[in-house]
Design a protein around this motif. Structure first.
Motif, mmCIF file in Angstrom:
data_model
loop_
_atom_site.group_PDB
_atom_site.id
_atom_site.type_symbol
_atom_site.label_atom_id
_atom_site.label_comp_id
_atom_site.label_asym_id
_atom_site.label_seq_id
_atom_site.Cartn_x
_atom_site.Cartn_y
_atom_site.Cartn_z
ATOM 1 N N ARG A 49 0.819 -1.217 0.000
ATOM 2 C CA ARG A 49 0.000 0.000 0.000
ATOM 3 C C ARG A 49 0.851 1.264 0.000
ATOM 4 N N GLU A 50 1.974 1.232 0.725
ATOM 5 C CA GLU A 50 2.841 2.399 0.841
ATOM 6 C C GLU A 50 3.918 2.447 -0.243
ATOM 7 N N HIS A 51 3.884 1.471 -1.174
ATOM 8 C CA HIS A 51 4.836 1.410 -2.288
ATOM 9 C C HIS A 51 6.284 1.355 -1.775
ATOM 10 N N ILE A 52 6.523 0.500 -0.806
ATOM 11 C CA ILE A 52 7.866 0.340 -0.256
ATOM 12 C C ILE A 52 8.595 -0.718 -1.071
ATOM 13 N N ASP A 53 9.787 -0.382 -1.539
ATOM 14 C CA ASP A 53 10.588 -1.290 -2.348
ATOM 15 C C ASP A 53 11.178 -2.368 -1.441
ATOM 16 N N THR A 54 10.731 -3.591 -1.632
ATOM 17 C CA THR A 54 11.208 -4.681 -0.783
ATOM 18 C C THR A 54 12.666 -5.026 -1.046
ATOM 19 N N ALA A 55 13.197 -4.620 -2.191
ATOM 20 C CA ALA A 55 14.610 -4.884 -2.476
ATOM 21 C C ALA A 55 15.510 -4.189 -1.457
ATOM 22 N N ALA A 56 15.041 -3.091 -0.907
ATOM 23 C CA ALA A 56 15.828 -2.355 0.078
ATOM 24 C C ALA A 56 15.939 -3.112 1.403
ATOM 25 N N LEU A 57 15.149 -4.155 1.576
ATOM 26 C CA LEU A 57 15.191 -4.933 2.811
ATOM 27 C C LEU A 57 16.198 -6.079 2.741
ATOM 28 N N ALA A 58 16.719 -6.338 1.559
ATOM 29 C CA ALA A 58 17.691 -7.426 1.388
ATOM 30 C C ALA A 58 19.008 -7.041 2.052
ATOM 31 N N PRO A 59 19.811 -8.032 2.442
ATOM 32 C CA PRO A 59 21.137 -7.719 2.996
ATOM 33 C C PRO A 59 21.944 -6.877 2.012
ATOM 34 N N ILE A 60 22.823 -6.056 2.531
ATOM 35 C CA ILE A 60 23.615 -5.140 1.712
ATOM 36 C C ILE A 60 24.344 -5.888 0.592
ATOM 37 N N VAL A 61 24.922 -7.030 0.910
ATOM 38 C CA VAL A 61 25.678 -7.763 -0.108
ATOM 39 C C VAL A 61 24.776 -8.188 -1.265
ATOM 40 N N VAL A 62 23.546 -8.546 -0.975
ATOM 41 C CA VAL A 62 22.607 -8.931 -2.033
ATOM 42 C C VAL A 62 22.245 -7.709 -2.868
ATOM 43 N N GLN A 63 22.051 -6.573 -2.221
ATOM 44 C CA GLN A 63 21.771 -5.335 -2.952
ATOM 45 C C GLN A 63 22.941 -4.972 -3.869
ATOM 46 N N LEU A 64 24.157 -5.140 -3.361
ATOM 47 C CA LEU A 64 25.346 -4.825 -4.165
ATOM 48 C C LEU A 64 25.462 -5.757 -5.366
ATOM 49 N N ARG A 65 25.189 -7.041 -5.152
ATOM 50 C CA ARG A 65 25.262 -7.995 -6.260
ATOM 51 C C ARG A 65 24.213 -7.677 -7.332
ATOM 52 N N ARG A 66 23.012 -7.297 -6.890
ATOM 53 C CA ARG A 66 21.969 -6.907 -7.848
ATOM 54 C C ARG A 66 22.402 -5.670 -8.633
ATOM 55 N N GLU A 67 23.015 -4.743 -7.913
ATOM 56 C CA GLU A 67 23.496 -3.522 -8.558
ATOM 57 C C GLU A 67 24.538 -3.861 -9.625
ATOM 58 N N ALA A 68 25.473 -4.738 -9.288
ATOM 59 C CA ALA A 68 26.528 -5.130 -10.230
ATOM 60 C C ALA A 68 25.942 -5.882 -11.424
ATOM 61 N N ASP A 69 24.917 -6.684 -11.191
ATOM 62 C CA ASP A 69 24.283 -7.416 -12.290
ATOM 63 C C ASP A 69 23.693 -6.475 -13.331
ATOM 64 N N GLY A 70 23.361 -5.264 -12.918
ATOM 65 C CA GLY A 70 22.779 -4.296 -13.838
ATOM 66 C C GLY A 70 23.779 -3.532 -14.681
ATOM 67 N N PHE A 71 25.080 -3.672 -14.361
ATOM 68 C CA PHE A 71 26.112 -2.963 -15.126
ATOM 69 C C PHE A 71 26.323 -3.652 -16.461
ATOM 70 N N PRO A 72 26.606 -2.989 -17.531
ATOM 71 C CA PRO A 72 26.695 -1.540 -17.707
ATOM 72 C C PRO A 72 25.363 -0.884 -18.048
ATOM 73 N N GLY A 73 24.316 -1.678 -18.265
ATOM 74 C CA GLY A 73 23.039 -1.114 -18.692
ATOM 75 C C GLY A 73 22.493 -0.038 -17.772
ATOM 76 N N SER A 74 22.627 -0.239 -16.470
ATOM 77 C CA SER A 74 22.082 0.732 -15.520
ATOM 78 C C SER A 74 22.865 2.040 -15.513
ATOM 79 N N LEU A 75 24.023 2.038 -16.144
ATOM 80 C CA LEU A 75 24.831 3.256 -16.186
ATOM 81 C C LEU A 75 24.370 4.209 -17.279
ATOM 82 N N GLY A 76 23.395 3.780 -18.058
ATOM 83 C CA GLY A 76 22.892 4.592 -19.149
ATOM 84 C C GLY A 76 22.251 5.893 -18.706
ATOM 85 N N ARG A 77 21.923 6.006 -17.447
ATOM 86 C CA ARG A 77 21.306 7.243 -16.962
ATOM 87 C C ARG A 77 22.309 8.387 -16.838
#
Length: 128
Positions: A49-77
């Protein structure tokens, strides 16, 4: 008034008599009990209901791995090479910080990869 009526019940009854519960959103619609067997139904509904991103609840290392998986495409911004380099340097700093902090953990360790900033900047250039 029933002399055993609690204060809460009295206030609810009085509010009903004043019509304060009339025209509430979803009035007259059936209640949804589809997830009643889940002990965390309330928090899941609240987060949705509050539109809270559940990805932010994952352990930091999991968030970092997800971030790295998006490279280089996510750098397009980014539009400037210096910004890409700064972002990737910050990412590597966060990975190293996580590794330092995890040395004190007894859990089996998952690690996030450090990226080669210059190689990733070159890949970013190709996407431009």
């Amino acid at each position: 008034m029933d002399r055993f009526e609690s204060l809460a019940e009295r206030r609810i009854r009085e509010a009903m008599e004043r019509g304060e519960f009339d025209d509430l959103p979803l009035a007259g619609q059936p209640l949804d009990f589809s997830d009643a067997d889940d002990p965390q139904w309330w928090i899941k509904r609240w987060m949705k209901r509050e539109h809270i991103d559940t990805a932010a609840l994952a352990p930091i290392v999991v968030q970092l791995r997800r971030e790295a998986d998006g490279f280089p495409g996510s750098l397009g911004r980014f539009t400037r090479e210096d910004d890409v380099r700064e972002y990737l340097t910050d990412y590597n700093h966060r990975v190293r910080q996580d590794r330092v902090e995890s040395r004190f953990s007894r859990e089996s360790r998952i690690i996030a990869p450090v990226v080669d900033v210059e190689a990733m900047v070159a890949r970013w250039r190709e996407l431009q």
